[in-house]
Design a protein around this motif. Structure first.
Motif: not given
Length: 586
Positions: A33, A45-47, A368, A371, A396, A399-400
């Motif tokens: 991050t 953010d994770a991305k 992504g 979600r 998250e 998304w991860t």
């Protein structure tokens, strides 16, 4: 086993992310991050966005900004990942997309190839990754640890697109020589990465039994990939791919386009007068982080705040105005894309029922777009009546999942059996793979147009024949190579150009692929193998008319390593070193 760092890169169409783990702490997978940003809003953010802005100077290209660094008044290059795929391999509606057209146009205007653009972006992502590792572990530790890197690719991509991704990653400097040891680089299909990261949750659950089917639906920004796995053992989790995976270009960005087109249609020609900064503000704040994430088809109404420039004819003195959206209107924005995802899911379920005699136990949403609340609601309404549960993790985690799964894949290649708690024993071949060859001509078997005199054989043979060594839909053991064997007769050393022999690998996407070259059979790549044996030492062979020549017998071994085909060669019984084997993809 020496210490190392496992790094997984989720190279996405709209957002990209990175995860990593230290070999002594394989269960402690961390997410990168703290992205450099113009503002603090998205820094943790994770991305980070898969976007890049160039500052061109003469013939040299230079990255000015990327990801969250991009300023609101800059026009970034986006969607360039999709340009790695051959245009004719993309669905018709995607080929006609305004966003993809804009990406291709910008690449042409800047004289930048898709591989170069991907490499430039991955280089910045890689530098940010190294900086994050150094921040957490310290520079001496990072400098002293070899890297094991895995990059994700859509499962539906062609082998050519996968190899362009690999070239871009290498060009980005990920495999640069380091004093601490060689960096390894591999690919993995995105849904397989998601499976590795998420199927471990089923370990030891009393409702999970051998032969249960779990379907993983990876809904990303550009692509939606779906793959199903059959439980062979629930504790520890051992699975095999049940049926061939599938995918479509129907990710979240296509819902974004529906919203963009809707607003543009309401404000008409005033849309073109909005600055890129205004448009990005509408798309990010009003849509992406607002309506899109929270809509559930529960009767709520929404309001989109627009700048006065967009509605000046109606609101002369106001700096902003609002555009009302009913829940039914928002639903119409989602439905074209959800319809494609729905058909993808139902087709996969149908394939599973046909092969296994029962539906999957559940469908796990990751990615992504995975979600999205409305995606969960819509699929639950359809599948709940069939007794199929739809699962969607909070936070998250969806998304991860892809980058975490890529880390687990990197671990498994280094001997950590069942890394992450999941072992995948077999995959299903996505297409037919084979070699062209000739064989003795028989009038009752071959077509007249395939009859050809082969001088080295001294007889008529049927040319243009295809021998399929791997059929579509067949189970492939993850580590066992497919061996393609053939030979070549040479009458002089001049027939061996550059001291190399070549073999062309062909593919077909159709079920029951034809056994001769037709329009359903296309060339995948050409394998070039350096011939170490001098011509005069090659085995002698006497052909059908008594003429002596030399015979080269060789095997091509094909291993499906994650999402990438790897080749090895055995010449006249001798295994060739890796540097003697080169694959050139079409």
């Amino acid at each position: 086993m020496p210490d190392c760092l496992y790094i997984g890169i989720d190279f996405g169409t709209t957002f990209s992310g990175v995860a990593w783990a230290f070999s002594r702490q394989p269960d402690n997978i961390k997410i990168v991050t703290k992205w450099r940003a113009k503002g603090a809003f998205n820094a943790d953010d994770a991305k980070t966005p898969t976007e890049i802005v160039y500052a061109l100077s003469g013939r040299n290209r230079m990255v000015r900004n990327w990801g969250y660094e991009i300023e609101a008044n800059q026009t970034p290059l986006k969607w360039f990942k999709l340009c790695l795929e051959d245009e004719n391999q993309l669905p018709q509606d995607v080929q006609k997309s305004d966003q993809l057209a804009a990406a291709r146009k910008m690449l042409v205007e800047k004289s930048i190839s898709a591989v170069d653009a991907a490499a430039d972006y991955l280089r910045e992502l890689w530098k940010a990754t190294i900086a994050s590792l150094e921040r957490e572990l310290g520079s001496p530790a990072v400098d002293g640890l070899p890297f094991r890197v895995v990059v994700t690719v859509p499962a539906m991509w062609s082998d050519g697109a996968k190899n362009r991704t690999l070239r871009a990653a290498e060009q980005a400097g990920i495999k640069e020589n380091r004093l601490c040891g060689r960096t390894t680089l591999d690919l993995i299909p995105e849904p397989e990465a998601a499976a590795l990261a998420t199927l471990a949750k089923f370990r030891g659950r009393p409702d999970i039994s051998p032969n249960d089917i779990i379907t993983v639906c990876d809904c990303g920004g550009g692509t939606v990939d779906i793959t199903s796995y059959k439980i062979q053992n629930p504790d520890p989790v051992v699975v095999k791919e049940s049926v061939g995976g599938d995918g479509k270009m129907c990710g979240g960005i296509f819902v974004d386009e529906e919203f963009r087109d809707f607003v543009r249609g309401r404000v008409k020609n005033r849309w073109d007068k909005l600055s890129p900064e205004m448009i990005r503000k509408i798309m990010n704040e009003e849509w992406e982080n607002g309506i899109k994430r929270t809509f559930e088809d529960d009767g709520r109404e929404f309001r989109v705040t627009l700048p006065a420039e967009a509605t000046q004819s109606l609101f002369h003195r106001s700096k902003t105005s609002t555009l009302p959206l009913t829940g039914k209107t928002v639903q119409t924005l989602f439905d074209p894309v959800l319809g494609q995802i729905r058909s993808l899911v139902l087709k996969q379920i149908g394939d599973i029922k046909k092969k296994e005699g029962k539906p999957p136990k559940c469908i796990m949403l990751v990615g992504g777009f995975g979600r999205c609340s409305y995606l969960y609601t819509a699929l639950t309404k359809i599948l709940g009546t069939q007794g199929i549960a739809v699962l969607q993790a909070a936070g998250e985690e969806p998304w991860t999942a892809i980058c975490r799964g890529a880390v687990i894949r990197a671990m498994s290649t280094q001997g950590y059996a069942g890394a992450g708690g999941v072992t995948i024993t077999t995959r299903v071949s996505k297409r037919n793979y084979g070699l062209a060859f000739y064989e003795p001509f028989r009038t009752y078997q071959h077509l007249p147009e395939d009859r050809e005199w082969i001088a080295s054989e001294g007889d008529y043979f049927a040319n243009n024949q295809i021998r399929w060594y791997l059929r579509k839909g067949v189970d492939i053991a993850t580590q066992n190579p497919v061996v393609m064997s053939f030979y070549r007769l040479c009458q002089s050393s001049q027939e061996i150009q550059n001291n190399q022999v070549t073999a062309k690998i062909f593919i077909s996407e159709v079920e029951g692929a034809p056994n001769r070259k037709t329009r359903d059979v296309t060339e995948l790549c050409e394998i070039k193998v350096k011939l170490d044996t001098p011509y005069h030492l090659l085995p002698r062979h006497t052909n059908n008319v008594g003429k002596e020549c030399r015979r080269i017998s060789y095997d091509i071994e094909v291993i499906c390593s994650g999402g990438l085909l790897k080749f090895a060669a055995i010449m006249n019984g001798v295994r060739q070193p890796a540097q003697n084997v080169e694959a050139s993809f079409m």
